[in-house]
Design an enzyme around this catalytic site. Structure first.
Site, mmCIF file in Angstrom:
data_model
loop_
_atom_site.group_PDB
_atom_site.id
_atom_site.type_symbol
_atom_site.label_atom_id
_atom_site.label_comp_id
_atom_site.label_asym_id
_atom_site.label_seq_id
_atom_site.Cartn_x
_atom_site.Cartn_y
_atom_site.Cartn_z
ATOM 1 N N GLY A 152 -79.988 16.771 84.075
ATOM 2 C CA GLY A 152 -79.547 16.547 85.472
ATOM 3 C C GLY A 152 -78.302 16.099 85.108
ATOM 4 N N CYS A 201 -83.952 14.694 78.476
ATOM 5 C CA CYS A 201 -82.946 13.600 79.668
ATOM 6 C C CYS A 201 -82.915 13.096 80.625
ATOM 7 C CB CYS A 201 -82.336 15.045 79.304
ATOM 8 S SG CYS A 201 -80.036 14.307 79.947
ATOM 9 N N TYR A 202 -82.412 13.864 82.118
ATOM 10 C CA TYR A 202 -82.969 12.641 82.936
ATOM 11 C C TYR A 202 -84.265 12.813 83.041
ATOM 12 C CZ TYR A 202 -82.374 12.181 88.396
ATOM 13 O OH TYR A 202 -82.128 11.280 88.972
ATOM 14 N N HIS A 213 -81.841 17.447 73.916
ATOM 15 C CA HIS A 213 -82.125 18.580 74.173
ATOM 16 C C HIS A 213 -82.866 20.022 73.193
ATOM 17 C CE1 HIS A 213 -80.534 17.797 78.182
ATOM 18 N NE2 HIS A 213 -79.410 17.358 78.164
ATOM 19 N N GLU A 256 -83.951 22.447 74.303
ATOM 20 C CA GLU A 256 -83.563 24.098 73.966
ATOM 21 C C GLU A 256 -82.353 24.488 73.581
ATOM 22 O OE1 GLU A 256 -81.719 21.728 77.507
ATOM 23 O OE2 GLU A 256 -83.573 21.265 75.885
ATOM 24 N N SER A 305 -76.303 52.275 86.892
ATOM 25 C CA SER A 305 -75.130 52.644 86.615
ATOM 26 C C SER A 305 -74.635 52.914 85.480
ATOM 27 C CB SER A 305 -74.302 50.899 86.865
ATOM 28 O OG SER A 305 -75.362 50.477 85.491
ATOM 29 N N GLY A 306 -75.636 53.569 84.235
ATOM 30 C CA GLY A 306 -76.067 53.506 82.661
ATOM 31 C C GLY A 306 -75.861 52.048 82.421
ATOM 32 N N VAL A 360 -77.689 48.751 80.983
ATOM 33 C CA VAL A 360 -78.860 47.776 80.570
ATOM 34 C C VAL A 360 -79.637 47.989 82.186
ATOM 35 C CG1 VAL A 360 -80.521 46.827 78.743
ATOM 36 C CG2 VAL A 360 -77.958 47.114 78.098
ATOM 37 N N ASP A 361 -79.956 47.091 82.822
ATOM 38 C CA ASP A 361 -80.460 46.754 83.900
ATOM 39 C C ASP A 361 -80.870 48.038 85.014
ATOM 40 O OD1 ASP A 361 -79.709 44.503 82.759
ATOM 41 O OD2 ASP A 361 -77.944 43.753 84.638
ATOM 42 N N SER A 362 -79.861 48.638 85.331
ATOM 43 C CA SER A 362 -80.479 49.756 86.242
ATOM 44 C C SER A 362 -81.014 50.311 85.056
ATOM 45 C CB SER A 362 -79.032 50.281 86.555
ATOM 46 O OG SER A 362 -78.176 51.153 86.270
ATOM 47 N N SER A 363 -81.406 51.497 83.764
ATOM 48 C CA SER A 363 -82.453 52.295 83.442
ATOM 49 C C SER A 363 -83.165 51.470 82.840
ATOM 50 C CB SER A 363 -80.761 52.015 81.827
ATOM 51 O OG SER A 363 -79.297 52.828 81.971
ATOM 52 N N LYS A 388 -80.863 38.791 80.795
ATOM 53 C CA LYS A 388 -81.172 39.886 79.958
ATOM 54 C C LYS A 388 -81.907 40.294 79.169
ATOM 55 C CE LYS A 388 -77.255 41.660 80.804
ATOM 56 N NZ LYS A 388 -77.164 43.044 81.251
#
Length: 530
Positions: free
Chosen positions: A72, A99-100, A186, A188, A240-241, A243-246, A384
């Site tokens: 943070g 960290c924090y 960190h 990550e 929309s064509g 990745v997400d909407s497909s 994603k």
């Protein structure tokens, strides 16, 4: 210091949390908080980000196998700095502070944290003196990524200090008896080479979490939940064509078949030939019921004279919904609307009460208040890259699965500071076509998270072509690398590639006489300009 960011608390545990072991990440406002959750998921354990002040009852209800306290931006001694609720340490599950999160834990348990004369930002050398459970099997000397100014000088009573760095006398500690673990660095980020192994040790050896979460299980569970939500109702999907909407459309089609009708709205803000490709793929290849709507004139009329980014996004988002509503009437009034909303969309759009909105996404913050549909958002819990893996499981073609992200408002938010009109859209489409063509020829398309062009709408520059003065548009090239769009670095494209791109744009597009490169990372910038 790290930038603060707020997150939402869902009304109910995510589907994945109901069928898999979960480790919760409690967010103290850290820049890398979302990345922690993503890394945990990559290890095969489902994880979600919740605010540090999430009610204790909510944590108990989820029955997590462990907790991770994020970094943070605050000093633990600053007025109003978030404090660790010691009740979280009494849940009988392991807790890892990063960290924090580590500093707050040390302070609450009687250790010593002080502001250091010299901060520690970037790569640092870690010296391991005791491996303990958390660092077992790792080298005694290793590099790590630090981002702090306060420093732990003494571990809590009863805890064992495991490691130090140049500016951190206690860079890691643990007390297995009480189930508490802390690291100043960190794990990550990719700049900590052994970070994934540290997280895996915490998740597997310390929390005992099952490591079986994957994209296939998400697809199966979401199909079941879609059937539960929709029943025998009619469903409409804004396709929309991308990745997400497909992926969302295919999940819903797999769940309810021809109860789904996809609506592709050609708002005139797409890239070159994209509309035809979308219609052919879904109507001909996947045999999904599809309605194509030509709405270019309608959208451009609404956008006439509009230059403010948030206004553009909200106009486009609202107009999408209005088109859907009109098409729904023709389809016997579907009750449900499918959207490809991702977890990162939710976070960046504010994610709930009190959250900091970076920008509205057309399928989150851009929805009108009088929405007449019930939303079906099967990807809302996924980043994603996870949505891509679900797409692979569903059999989407590689070219579609790995298509670079394209914003819902399309090219409308890539014409910056000027009116969106047909002339500028055609210019930007042609420039983007050149960029994509050259990047694919160079074999770099899959290596980039996004690559696109920006047109500063009212900006023109003086140039010379054929011994004559020109006064044309400048085109900006934007290319970034990223894992999840939460952070991004500008891509180091080869000079000869940049030269080919610029030469083609200036030679093939009469209105362009200058090409420039955006070398801003995220943060401090965002990937899109608007």
């Amino acid at each position: 210091m790290e930038a603060a960011r707020a997150v939402r608390v869902p009304d109910e545990p995510p589907a994945a949390a109901q069928t898999n072991d979960e480790v919760l990440v409690l967010d103290f406002g850290g820049q890398y908080s979302q990345l922690i959750a993503r890394r945990v998921r990559e290890c095969g354990v489902f994880s979600e980000l919740l605010p540090h002040h999430v009610p204790l009852e909510e944590v108990r209800r989820r029955r997590p196998r462990g907790l991770i306290l994020s970094g943070g931006p605050a000093s633990v001694y600053a007025d109003g700095a978030p404090a660790l609720r010691e009740e979280l340490l009494g849940l009988g599950i392991p807790v890892l502070g990063i960290c924090y999160g580590m500093q707050a834990m040390v302070l609450a348990l009687g250790g010593k944290v002080r502001g250091a004369e010299v901060g520690e930002f970037g790569r640092s050398q870690l010296t391991v003196t005791e491996h303990g459970r958390l660092l077992e099997g790792l080298p005694a000397q290793q590099s790590c990524w630090m981002s702090h100014r306060d420093t732990v000088y003494e571990a809590p009573p009863g805890a064992t200090a495991l490691a130090s760095s140049t500016e951190s006398p206690v860079a890691a500690f643990e007390d297995p008896g009480r189930g508490i673990y802390g690291i100043q660095f960190h794990p990550e980020v990719v700049h900590t080479p052994y970070g994934t192994q540290i997280l895996e040790r915490f998740l597997d050896h310390i929390c005992g979490a099952g490591m079986g979460w994957n994209a296939a299980s998400v697809a199966e569970e979401q199909i079941r939940r879609i059937r539960e939500q929709v029943g025998g109702g009619r469903v409409i999907c804004g396709l929309s064509g991308g990745v997400d909407s497909s992926v969302a459309a295919l999940l819903v089609h797999r769940a309810v078949g021809d109860q789904l009708t996809c609506v592709f709205v050609d708002h005139g803000l797409m890239r070159k030939n994209e509309g035809d490709q979308v219609v052919a793929a879904f109507r001909d290849t996947f045999k999904v019921p599809l309605v194509a709507v030509d709405a270019e004139d309608r959208f451009l009329e609404r956008l006439k004279g509009v230059t403010e980014p948030e206004t553009k996004r909200k106009i486009i988002g609202e107009e999408f919904i209005r088109v859907f509503e009109e098409e729904a009437v023709k389809l016997d009034g579907p009750k449900y609307l499918v959207q490809g909303t991702l977890y990162s969309d939710v976070i960046e759009s504010g994610g709930g009460t009190g959250a900091a909105t970076i920008k509205s996404h057309h399928n989150v913050g851009g929805l009108p208040e009088d929405l007449e549909f019930e939303l079906v958002e099967p990807l809302r819990e996924l980043f994603k890259d996870e949505a891509r893996r679900v797409g692979v499981e569903l059999g989407l073609p590689e070219r579609l699965v790995w298509r670079q992200p394209f914003p819902g408002p399309g090219l409308g938010i890539r014409i910056v500071g000027g009116e969106v009109n047909k002339e500028r859209l055609e210019l930007l489409r042609d420039a983007d076509f050149v960029l994509q063509d050259e990047i694919r020829r160079a074999g770099l398309y899959r290596e980039l998270w996004q690559s696109f062009c920006v047109l500063p709408g009212d900006l023109r520059t003086v140039g010379v072509q054929g011994d004559e003065r020109t006064y044309g548009y400048a085109v900006v090239i934007r290319a970034v690398t990223s894992d999840d769009a939460m952070t991004a670095d500008w891509a180091r494209l080869p000079y000869d590639l940049l030269e080919r791109i610029a030469s083609r744009m200036i030679n093939e597009i009469r209105q362009v006489n200058r090409v420039v490169l955006d070398i801003t990372s995220k943060p401090p910038g965002t990937i899109e300009w608007e």
